[in-house]
Design a protein around this motif. Structure first.
Motif, PDB file in Angstrom:
ATOM      1  N   MET A   1      -8.078  -2.649   6.568  1.00 22.94           N
ATOM      2  CA  MET A   1      -9.207  -2.656   6.041  1.00 22.94           C
ATOM      3  C   MET A   1      -9.373  -2.041   4.793  1.00 22.94           C
ATOM      4  O   MET A   1     -10.429  -3.016   4.190  1.00 22.94           O
ATOM      5  N   THR A   2      -8.720  -0.531   4.593  1.00 16.99           N
ATOM      6  CA  THR A   2      -8.361  -0.109   3.377  1.00 16.99           C
ATOM      7  C   THR A   2      -7.772  -1.486   2.052  1.00 16.99           C
ATOM      8  O   THR A   2      -8.139  -1.305   1.506  1.00 16.99           O
ATOM      9  N   GLY A   3      -6.989  -1.894   3.006  1.00 16.94           N
ATOM     10  CA  GLY A   3      -6.147  -3.448   1.808  1.00 16.94           C
ATOM     11  C   GLY A   3      -7.179  -4.458   1.241  1.00 16.94           C
ATOM     12  O   GLY A   3      -7.123  -4.192   0.830  1.00 16.94           O
ATOM     13  N   THR A   4      -7.931  -4.442   2.271  1.00 15.01           N
ATOM     14  CA  THR A   4      -8.630  -5.779   2.499  1.00 15.01           C
ATOM     15  C   THR A   4      -9.717  -5.352   1.081  1.00 15.01           C
ATOM     16  O   THR A   4     -10.064  -6.157   0.532  1.00 15.01           O
ATOM     17  N   ARG A   5     -10.085  -4.017   1.332  1.00 19.23           N
ATOM     18  CA  ARG A   5     -11.238  -3.626   0.129  1.00 19.23           C
ATOM     19  C   ARG A   5     -10.259  -3.769  -1.189  1.00 19.23           C
ATOM     20  O   ARG A   5     -11.188  -3.604  -2.102  1.00 19.23           O
ATOM     21  N   THR A   6      -9.102  -3.002  -0.898  1.00 16.01           N
ATOM     22  CA  THR A   6      -9.074  -2.542  -1.790  1.00 16.01           C
ATOM     23  C   THR A   6      -8.854  -4.059  -3.198  1.00 16.01           C
ATOM     24  O   THR A   6      -8.661  -4.226  -4.281  1.00 16.01           O
ATOM     25  N   THR A   7      -8.920  -4.697  -2.243  1.00 13.28           N
ATOM     26  CA  THR A   7      -7.920  -6.358  -3.008  1.00 13.28           C
ATOM     27  C   THR A   7      -9.059  -6.758  -3.381  1.00 13.28           C
ATOM     28  O   THR A   7      -9.019  -7.168  -4.318  1.00 13.28           O
ATOM     29  N   VAL A   8     -10.632  -6.439  -2.172  1.00 18.98           N
ATOM     30  CA  VAL A   8     -11.598  -7.246  -2.876  1.00 18.98           C
ATOM     31  C   VAL A   8     -11.732  -6.259  -4.782  1.00 18.98           C
ATOM     32  O   VAL A   8     -12.691  -7.304  -5.637  1.00 18.98           O
ATOM     33  N   ALA A   9     -11.799  -5.438  -4.404  1.00 15.88           N
ATOM     34  CA  ALA A   9     -11.957  -4.387  -5.876  1.00 15.88           C
ATOM     35  C   ALA A   9     -11.177  -5.020  -6.611  1.00 15.88           C
ATOM     36  O   ALA A   9     -11.583  -4.675  -7.806  1.00 15.88           O
ATOM     37  N   ALA A  10      -9.917  -5.399  -6.676  1.00 13.39           N
ATOM     38  CA  ALA A  10      -8.768  -5.902  -8.068  1.00 13.39           C
ATOM     39  C   ALA A  10      -9.621  -6.674  -8.239  1.00 13.39           C
ATOM     40  O   ALA A  10      -9.711  -7.890  -9.057  1.00 13.39           O
ATOM     41  N   LEU A  11      -9.805  -8.054  -7.007  1.00 10.94           N
ATOM     42  CA  LEU A  11     -10.523  -9.060  -7.099  1.00 10.94           C
ATOM     43  C   LEU A  11     -11.803  -8.880  -8.092  1.00 10.94           C
ATOM     44  O   LEU A  11     -11.791  -9.806  -9.610  1.00 10.94           O
ATOM     45  N   PHE A  12     -12.688  -7.998  -7.990  1.00  8.11           N
ATOM     46  CA  PHE A  12     -14.138  -8.346  -8.966  1.00  8.11           C
ATOM     47  C   PHE A  12     -13.665  -7.464 -10.175  1.00  8.11           C
ATOM     48  O   PHE A  12     -14.073  -8.132 -11.363  1.00  8.11           O
TER      49      PHE A  12
END
Length: 427
Positions: free
Chosen positions: A1-12
């Motif tokens: 879940m943490t990795g997903t949040r990091t990926t989403v934040a990076a995409l933004f």
């Protein structure tokens, strides 16, 4: 879940990071690299381009002018903004006043430069600044109406040195004197000039006429004689000189006639140089000596409104209880302003001052537009020199070095601002 949040934040963050890299990081990096390359781009130049910053007269002048800009422009604009913000609280039409002061901010630097180029025009008939200045000057110091007048052929007048003219022979009481002059265009004669008239003889006085000895038309008129259609020189100064001393003086009437007392008998008549001095044309605002202060005035005109709005917003948050308590304790308005208002507004004043300092380091438009070609070297600043080096002089290496220098000058101001914000955030 943490990795997903990091990926989403990076995409933004990715679009902003790409723009930041393309518009900020890459240009800074490229300029830094290019500053160590020769102007021809053919090889490594070491610190030669940076050495040029301290040896080239134009760049050193630009640096000195930038120092003047940093010291004067932000300080004056902030001080005026503070004064306007405080005063607008005490006037009825405060909103309208603020609107008028802030309105120049809506004008582009290009338009403001064109406006002030006209304001500072040397011709008082076009330049507002010189029109006002000449009007004030002429109120206290009379200007000459005959700057081009001079003796014509076979005139009894000759050069006296320093722009004055004097008769070759002494004058006598009872014998009218003629002082003919030429050189003033008919449309340049003073409004009060009247038809010239030959002076009448007066046994106890020296009389004469000074006039424009010129009649329109070929072969018309009598040389050194008063003819119909010729005008007198109203207000012309005439001095009677004996042994180097002025024994009498007078002014010509509207028809050019004049009268001197018996003391002028046997004297030489002199028309002093003040009669022929060029009329006062005002101040050379855009000359080498005043061009930088003149441009700074235009900058303050634009940005004082910006300072006023920010300071007024800070002033609205100042506790009124403190101000009223100080007044109740007997403090004068100046003491309230100096001891309470200004210290409480210190954070806002620092924001305004730092913002204007960064803005001033990048000043280009006003200097480029207002300063004429003859004095642009004297008004030069680093941003303008960067442009000239890159596009006019063909020295991209030096231009890149100037851009790096500008970055280094901005960094301390930005660091100071960040530290100040952190200190305020920690309170």
């Amino acid at each position: 879940m943490t990795g997903t949040r990091t990926t989403v934040a990076a995409l933004f963050l990715l679009p902003a990071a790409v723009l930041l890299g393309a518009l900020v990081v890459y240009p800074i990096g490229y300029s830094l690299v290019r500053s160590f390359v020769s102007d021809t781009g053919g090889g490594f130049a070491g610190f030669d381009n940076y050495r040029e910053l301290f040896t080239d007269d134009g760049i050193r002048t630009a640096f000195r002018n930038n120092v003047v800009w940093i010291v004067l422009a932000p300080t004056v604009a902030t001080a005026l903004g503070l004064v306007f913000a405080v005063l607008t609280e005490r006037v009825r039409w405060s909103t309208a006043f603020k609107l008028v002061i802030f309105m120049p901010m809506a004008i582009s630097m290009l338009a403001a430069g064109i406006i002030f180029r006209l304001v500072y025009d040397q011709d008082p008939d076009r330049g507002v600044a010189n029109a006002v200045w000449v009007g004030v000057h002429d109120t206290f110091a009379e200007s000459s109406a005959f700057p081009k007048a001079h003796p014509g052929r076979d005139s009894p007048l000759g050069e006296a040195g320093g722009g004055a003219f004097v008769t070759g022979e002494p004058v006598r009481a009872g014998v009218p004197v003629v002082l003919p002059l030429v050189g003033v265009a008919p449309d340049r004669m003073p409004d009060g000039a009247e038809q010239a008239r030959a002076a009448e003889a007066d046994p106890g006085k020296v009389t004469g006429t000074t006039w424009q000895d010129f009649t329109r038309g070929k072969g018309v008129g009598t040389l050194a004689g008063v003819d119909a259609g010729e005008f007198g020189y109203p207000g012309m100064r005439i001095e009677a000189v004996k042994d180097g001393e002025v024994v009498a003086r007078t002014r010509a009437a509207a028809d050019g006639t004049f009268t001197l007392p018996q003391a002028a008998d046997g004297a030489l008549l002199r028309l002093p140089a003040a009669n022929f001095a060029e009329p006062y044309r005002g101040v050379d605002w855009l000359g080498p000596g005043l061009v930088t202060p003149a441009i700074i005035v235009s900058y303050v005109w634009m940005w004082a409104g910006f300072a006023m709005v920010l300071i007024a917003a800070g002033l609205a948050s100042v506790p009124r209880e403190l101000l009223e308590a100080a007044r109740v304790d007997g403090a004068t308005e100046w003491q309230v302003f100096r001891r309470i208002t200004v210290p409480l507004l210190a954070p806002v004043l620092a924001v305004v001052l730092v913002t204007l300092m960064i803005n001033v380091l990048k000043i280009f438009d006003l200097v480029y537009i207002i300063a004429p070609g003859s004095s642009q070297d004297d008004a030069n600043v680093l941003a303008l020199q960067l442009y000239r080096s890159a596009f006019s002089d063909g020295r991209p290496g030096v231009s890149s070095a100037i851009s790096v220098l500008l970055l280094l000058l901005v960094v301390p101001v930005v660091v100071f601002n960040i530290r100040r914000l952190r200190r305020e955030g920690g309170r």
